[in-house]
Scaffold this motif. Structure first.
Motif, short mmCIF file in Angstrom:
data_model
loop_
_atom_site.label_atom_id
_atom_site.label_comp_id
_atom_site.label_asym_id
_atom_site.label_seq_id
_atom_site.Cartn_x
_atom_site.Cartn_y
_atom_site.Cartn_z
N HIS A 9 0.84 -1.20 0.00
CA HIS A 9 0.00 0.00 0.00
C HIS A 9 0.87 1.25 0.00
O HIS A 9 2.01 1.24 0.47
N SER A 12 0.52 6.22 4.04
CA SER A 12 -0.73 6.54 4.72
C SER A 12 -0.61 7.80 5.58
O SER A 12 0.48 8.27 5.88
N ALA A 34 0.57 6.01 -5.47
CA ALA A 34 -0.31 4.93 -5.92
C ALA A 34 -0.65 5.09 -7.40
O ALA A 34 -0.62 4.12 -8.17
N ARG A 58 -6.18 2.09 3.48
CA ARG A 58 -5.01 2.50 2.70
C ARG A 58 -4.70 1.55 1.56
O ARG A 58 -4.25 1.98 0.49
N ALA A 59 -4.96 0.25 1.74
CA ALA A 59 -4.76 -0.72 0.65
C ALA A 59 -5.84 -0.53 -0.42
O ALA A 59 -5.55 -0.54 -1.62
N THR A 62 -5.12 2.55 -2.40
CA THR A 62 -3.98 2.31 -3.29
C THR A 62 -4.44 1.63 -4.56
O THR A 62 -4.08 2.04 -5.67
N HIS A 109 0.51 -5.25 3.34
CA HIS A 109 1.27 -4.51 4.33
C HIS A 109 2.61 -5.18 4.65
O HIS A 109 2.77 -6.38 4.50
N THR A 139 6.70 1.88 1.12
CA THR A 139 5.31 2.00 0.71
C THR A 139 5.24 2.19 -0.80
O THR A 139 6.09 2.84 -1.41
#
Length: 181
Positions: A9, A12, A34, A58-59, A62, A109, A139
């Motif tokens: 991801h 954040s 992203a 957050r995933a 993304t 993650h 990230t």
């Protein structure tokens, strides 16, 4: 042979201390990263049969931003077990893929994704990319591993070869580590 994509991801936002970790959204750099990585993943020329993803905000953001930038939307399976999953859990989820697609992408993650790379790719010092992952899998980083297996149920330690690694800073230096003085 199977192909596994690993997409961490994007960065954040930590500004709202009231939010649960699961509910943290992307920050401005994360949104930019992203989208940029979505274009890169599209241009990498692997067509992903399915995405297995953590449902953390957050995933999900993304994936949404990467797909929007790339103009592509592979099938997504949201799996709560992928939220902060260990390498062992990630391998279990991969082994469960009964339809046996040729390509899968995990979105989730650290440290689980990074540990999965270490478990799948032998440490024989022949891969500078593996050394880069040992330094840090930041990230929005994206890796591709070719697996010497006929079925996802056969995935095991050491069966992979890291064939691609791109970090956001490789595409835009402004997305590299922030240096504080």
């Amino acid at each position: 042979m199977k192909t596994l994509g690993i997409f961490r991801h994007a960065k954040s936002d930590w500004n709202d201390a009231r939010l649960r970790d699961f509910d943290r959204p992307l920050n401005k750099r994360g949104r930019k990263g992203a989208a940029l990585m979505g274009l890169h993943i599209r241009d990498h020329a692997v067509r992903w049969n399915r995405i297995l993803a953590s449902p953390a905000v957050r995933a999900a953001q993304t994936i949404e931003l990467a797909e929007e930038a790339a103009g592509e939307s592979p099938a997504i399976t949201w799996d709560r077990r992928l939220y902060l999953a260990s390498s062992a859990i990630l391998m279990d989820v991969l082994r469960e893929q009964t339809t046996d697609p040729g390509t899968l992408m995990l979105v989730g993650h650290n440290p689980g994704l990074e540990d999965l790379i270490f478990d799948l790719v032998p440490d024989d010092r022949s891969s500078p990319m593996r050394d880069m992952v040992e330094e840090k899998f930041p990230t929005a980083a994206f890796a591709v591993i070719e697996l010497d297996i006929a079925s996802w149920s056969e995935i095991t330690d050491g069966c992979g070869r890291l064939v691609h690694l791109t970090r956001p800073r490789d595409l835009d230096p402004e997305l590299g580590p922030q240096i504080e003085f």
